[in-house]
Design a protein around this motif. Structure first.
Motif, mmCIF file in Angstrom:
data_model
loop_
_atom_site.group_PDB
_atom_site.id
_atom_site.type_symbol
_atom_site.label_atom_id
_atom_site.label_comp_id
_atom_site.label_asym_id
_atom_site.label_seq_id
_atom_site.Cartn_x
_atom_site.Cartn_y
_atom_site.Cartn_z
ATOM 1 N N GLU A 1 8.393 1.438 9.454
ATOM 2 C CA GLU A 1 8.584 1.223 8.039
ATOM 3 C C GLU A 1 8.506 2.535 7.265
ATOM 4 O OE1 GLU A 1 6.381 -1.405 4.806
ATOM 5 O OE2 GLU A 1 7.387 -2.473 6.427
ATOM 6 N N LYS A 2 7.516 3.400 7.607
ATOM 7 C CA LYS A 2 7.440 4.715 6.980
ATOM 8 C C LYS A 2 6.733 5.678 7.916
ATOM 9 C CE LYS A 2 3.463 3.452 4.200
ATOM 10 N NZ LYS A 2 3.068 2.942 2.937
ATOM 11 N N ASP A 3 7.019 6.956 7.722
ATOM 12 C CA ASP A 3 6.282 8.015 8.396
ATOM 13 C C ASP A 3 5.970 9.081 7.359
ATOM 14 O OD1 ASP A 3 8.497 9.951 8.370
ATOM 15 O OD2 ASP A 3 9.364 8.732 9.952
ATOM 16 N N PHE A 4 5.245 10.105 7.779
ATOM 17 C CA PHE A 4 4.660 11.028 6.819
ATOM 18 C C PHE A 4 4.942 12.478 7.171
ATOM 19 C CE2 PHE A 4 2.176 7.238 7.569
ATOM 20 C CZ PHE A 4 2.214 6.648 6.321
ATOM 21 N N GLY A 5 5.168 13.284 6.151
ATOM 22 C CA GLY A 5 5.309 14.724 6.314
ATOM 23 C C GLY A 5 4.160 15.409 5.590
ATOM 24 N N LEU A 6 3.357 16.146 6.327
ATOM 25 C CA LEU A 6 2.240 16.891 5.754
ATOM 26 C C LEU A 6 2.596 18.364 5.807
ATOM 27 C CD1 LEU A 6 1.011 14.220 7.263
ATOM 28 C CD2 LEU A 6 -1.121 15.232 6.486
ATOM 29 N N VAL A 7 2.518 19.034 4.680
ATOM 30 C CA VAL A 7 3.040 20.391 4.562
ATOM 31 C C VAL A 7 1.907 21.390 4.353
ATOM 32 C CG1 VAL A 7 4.660 21.859 3.323
ATOM 33 C CG2 VAL A 7 5.168 19.437 3.604
ATOM 34 N N PHE A 8 2.042 22.524 5.050
ATOM 35 C CA PHE A 8 1.051 23.592 5.010
ATOM 36 C C PHE A 8 1.743 24.911 4.694
ATOM 37 C CE2 PHE A 8 -0.534 20.271 7.650
ATOM 38 C CZ PHE A 8 -1.898 20.230 7.424
ATOM 39 N N SER B 1 -1.868 24.400 13.408
ATOM 40 C CA SER B 1 -2.608 25.618 13.758
ATOM 41 C C SER B 1 -2.205 26.175 15.125
ATOM 42 C CB SER B 1 -4.112 25.357 13.719
ATOM 43 O OG SER B 1 -4.523 24.568 14.821
ATOM 44 N N LEU B 2 -1.667 25.339 15.978
ATOM 45 C CA LEU B 2 -1.260 25.766 17.320
ATOM 46 C C LEU B 2 -0.054 26.690 17.307
ATOM 47 C CD1 LEU B 2 -1.605 22.316 19.101
ATOM 48 C CD2 LEU B 2 -3.239 24.216 19.151
ATOM 49 N N PHE B 3 0.699 26.694 16.204
ATOM 50 C CA PHE B 3 1.956 27.435 16.159
ATOM 51 C C PHE B 3 1.898 28.701 15.307
ATOM 52 C CE2 PHE B 3 2.907 23.146 17.372
ATOM 53 C CZ PHE B 3 3.778 23.324 18.428
ATOM 54 N N ASN B 4 0.845 28.869 14.521
ATOM 55 C CA ASN B 4 0.668 30.069 13.700
ATOM 56 C C ASN B 4 1.894 30.372 12.827
ATOM 57 O OD1 ASN B 4 -0.897 32.211 12.769
ATOM 58 N ND2 ASN B 4 -0.017 33.626 14.250
ATOM 59 N N LEU B 5 2.432 29.343 12.183
ATOM 60 C CA LEU B 5 3.579 29.501 11.293
ATOM 61 C C LEU B 5 3.110 29.676 9.851
ATOM 62 C CD1 LEU B 5 5.743 26.599 12.753
ATOM 63 C CD2 LEU B 5 6.108 29.055 13.111
ATOM 64 N N ASP B 6 3.889 30.373 9.050
ATOM 65 C CA ASP B 6 3.526 30.546 7.646
ATOM 66 C C ASP B 6 3.805 29.285 6.831
ATOM 67 O OD1 ASP B 6 2.538 33.213 7.691
ATOM 68 O OD2 ASP B 6 4.596 33.926 7.849
ATOM 69 N N PHE B 7 4.916 28.613 7.119
ATOM 70 C CA PHE B 7 5.258 27.357 6.436
ATOM 71 C C PHE B 7 5.480 26.308 7.507
ATOM 72 C CE2 PHE B 7 7.993 24.184 4.556
ATOM 73 C CZ PHE B 7 7.401 23.989 3.325
ATOM 74 N N THR B 8 4.786 25.207 7.394
ATOM 75 C CA THR B 8 4.839 24.196 8.456
ATOM 76 C C THR B 8 4.847 22.795 7.869
ATOM 77 O OG1 THR B 8 3.363 25.668 9.698
ATOM 78 C CG2 THR B 8 3.790 23.506 10.642
#
Length: 108
Positions: free
Chosen positions: A1-8, A54-61
């Motif tokens: 029905e829905k899923d979620f995007g959490l942005v860092f 945190s496992l990927f060390n990306l600036d925008f995730t």
């Protein structure tokens, strides 16, 4: 029905949006008629996404999470998602925030 995007941004949590599927669709993608809506993630969901990013060390995730009968399921960690979802659901201009973040990194 829905899923979620959490942005860092820079490893710090910005916000969450949900993708809500349209009637008759089997998935939540925008291409299938889904839409972005604001969502207040639980502390548990934020911690789960924080660990994944945190496992990927990306600036925008953007971390995509589905809630299942067995609990939360991370199905994508991306350096490219989240811009449109944050803007449409939360009114947050992530692209502009990202530019400011990069400019600060360059200066320091």
């Amino acid at each position: 029905e829905k899923d979620f995007g959490l942005v860092f941004l820079g490893g710090k949590y910005l916000a969450t949006y949900a993708r809500l599927k349209s009637e008759g669709a089997w998935n939540t993608t925008i291409e299938s008629g889904g839409k972005y809506i604001p969502y207040k993630a639980s502390d548990e969901m934020i911690k789960c996404a924080e660990k994944a990013q945190s496992l990927f060390n990306l600036d925008f995730t953007c971390v995509d999470i589905a809630e299942t009968d067995e609990g939360m399921f991370v199905f994508e960690v991306s350096a490219f998602g989240g811009f449109r979802g944050l803007m449409e659901a939360n009114g947050i201009d992530a692209a502009n925030l990202y530019v400011d973040y990069v400019m600060e990194k360059i200066k320091s």
